[in-house]
Design a protein around this motif. Structure first.
Motif, PDB file in Angstrom:
ATOM      1  N   HIS A 162      37.441  47.896 -29.963  1.00 46.65           N
ATOM      2  CA  HIS A 162      36.956  46.575 -30.366  1.00 46.65           C
ATOM      3  C   HIS A 162      37.954  45.850 -31.263  1.00 46.65           C
ATOM      4  CE1 HIS A 162      33.726  43.615 -30.974  1.00 46.65           C
ATOM      5  NE2 HIS A 162      34.247  43.478 -32.168  1.00 46.65           N
TER       6      HIS A 162
ATOM      7  N   GLN B 199      31.370  49.467 -32.723  1.00 49.58           N
ATOM      8  CA  GLN B 199      30.667  48.191 -32.762  1.00 49.58           C
ATOM      9  C   GLN B 199      29.262  48.412 -32.215  1.00 49.58           C
ATOM     10  OE1 GLN B 199      29.616  45.525 -33.971  1.00 49.58           O
ATOM     11  NE2 GLN B 199      31.513  44.318 -33.894  1.00 49.58           N
TER      12      GLN B 199
ATOM     13  N   ASN C 133      28.086  50.408 -38.153  1.00 55.09           N
ATOM     14  CA  ASN C 133      29.418  50.629 -37.592  1.00 55.09           C
ATOM     15  C   ASN C 133      30.211  51.657 -38.395  1.00 55.09           C
ATOM     16  OD1 ASN C 133      28.795  48.744 -35.669  1.00 55.09           O
ATOM     17  ND2 ASN C 133      30.042  47.114 -36.545  1.00 55.09           N
TER      18      ASN C 133
ATOM     19  N   TRP D  22      35.448  40.781 -35.319  1.00 52.71           N
ATOM     20  CA  TRP D  22      34.240  41.396 -35.872  1.00 52.71           C
ATOM     21  C   TRP D  22      33.155  40.385 -36.242  1.00 52.71           C
ATOM     22  CZ3 TRP D  22      34.291  46.525 -35.271  1.00 52.71           C
ATOM     23  CH2 TRP D  22      35.546  47.143 -35.122  1.00 52.71           C
TER      24      TRP D  22
END
Length: 389
Positions: free
Chosen positions: A32, A369, A294, A224
């Motif tokens: 991610h 994530q 996370n 993010w």
């Protein structure tokens, strides 16, 4: 399947995340930090914005400055800064270019970066220093260096009375470490050093406002903070706002910063307009809840990989959604070797992850994530164990 590590338990998936993204379920997405993933609701909003633009291009662009300003205000509030100090940019690569073009450098000045800095950012600094006749100093931060005070002292040890600029990571990309903490920035400002923070991974991952100690701070929202690609921000201290000259002149240049930096003719502005929806979605789940989930999940994943493969987990900074592990000698020691390792993980196991050469060896980065699940790290660990022998 062998037992998972006993010292770390994965969190339960958050309710409502099963259909939040449109990622291919046949792929194990554990990278991610590179490109992010845009939630479905934000994708739909951006598509509607594209349709609106194509239905009446003249009207869309006529209203655009005011709409970008409104998006900027929402984003600034989320980051704890003032909208007149924040400019929307496509990404941190744009932001470092604007920054370096506006920071004065002279022959004989000294500029600091670290060996954990992002490659293209460090290269941009190198070129700027070379053009100005300044000396570039790279601070060495060993991979096993403890977090916090040890990092701070290593940076400060390179500061002299000729040091005028320091370009430091908020969170390092390949090694997932915090460097530009408020304490370090405060100390550097006290010594007369202009501070630039590459905070590519901070928006959405870290709590707290943009540090007031930073002269220039830039980050990506598409990693993010659930924004479309490509959406980034550049934040400057008040004394810099009136001095910023854009790299590209536009009809909004007369307004000065931040509009002069944001406006780029027929650039696609729909990511900027849709970015607040990503922040709203993050607020719906609760930023603290997402961060805690996370952090716990990546801790589980990194521990599992270390246990199954024997890789050494590197020191990490608390509160992050990324961890790094040291690869064995001979693996990913060069960029082609790292690319081949990633390609093999994809070909054999449909795993997307990232490896990079670092300090004479290789580093593997693991991310977490909301769409990730504990079994995906089993696939990563098993695949690596087979490849590494």
């Amino acid at each position: 399947m062998t037992a998972a590590p006993q010292t770390v338990e994965p969190p339960r998936p958050l309710a409502g995340t099963e259909t939040l993204f449109s990622l291919d379920p046949a792929v194990v997405h554990l990278n991610h930090g590179s490109f992010g993933a845009v939630p479905v609701s934000v994708q739909r909003l951006q598509r509607r914005l594209h349709e609106e633009q194509e239905a009446d291009p003249d009207g869309f662009f006529a209203d655009l400055p005011a709409r970008v300003a409104a998006a900027r205000t929402r984003i600034a509030a989320a980051l704890g800064t003032e909208p007149e100090l924040l400019a929307l940019v496509p990404n941190v690569t744009d932001a470092i270019a604007v920054t370096l073009a506006n920071v004065p450098l002279s022959a004989g000045d000294r500029v600091l970066v670290t060996d954990h800095g992002y490659g293209t950012v460090n290269e941009a600094v190198r070129r700027r220093a070379e053009d100005a006749g300044a000396e570039l100093r790279t601070v060495r931060l060993p991979l096993d260096l403890p977090d916090g005070e040890a990092v701070r002292e290593a940076v400060l040890a390179e500061v002299t009375d000729r040091t005028v600029l320091a370009v430091l990571d908020g969170i390092t990309s390949p090694t997932a470490r915090r460097v530009a903490t408020p304490d370090l920035l405060r100390e550097l400002r006290g010594r007369g050093v202009t501070t630039v923070v590459d905070a590519a991974h901070e928006p959405g991952m870290l709590a707290g406002p943009v540090p007031a100690e930073a002269d220039f701070w830039f980050g990506n929202l598409h990693k993010w903070a659930f924004a479309p690609r490509a959406t980034g921000v550049l934040v400057v201290r008040p004394e810099w706002a009136g001095k910023i000259r854009p790299l590209i002149l536009s009809w909004e240049d007369h307004q000065g910063y931040p509009a002069s930096v944001e406006w780029r003719g027929t650039l696609d502005y729909t990511p900027y307009l849709a970015a607040p929806a990503g922040l709203d979605l993050l607020e719906t789940f609760g930023p603290g809840v997402v961060r805690a989930h996370n952090e716990r999940l990546v801790a589980y994943g990194a521990a599992l990989v270390a246990e199954r493969t024997g890789l050494a987990a590197l020191p990490f900074s608390a509160g992050l959604s990324m961890r790094a592990l040291r690869l064995p000698p001979g693996v990913a020691e060069t960029l082609p070797q790292a690319q081949e390792l990633m390609a093999e993980m994809w070909r054999r196991h449909a795993v997307r992850t990232v490896a990079r050469p670092w300090a004479g060896g290789g580093v593997l980065r693991v991310c977490a994530q909301l769409y990730n699940r504990a079994p995906e790290y089993e696939v990563l660990a098993g695949g690596l164990a087979g490849l590494l022998g």
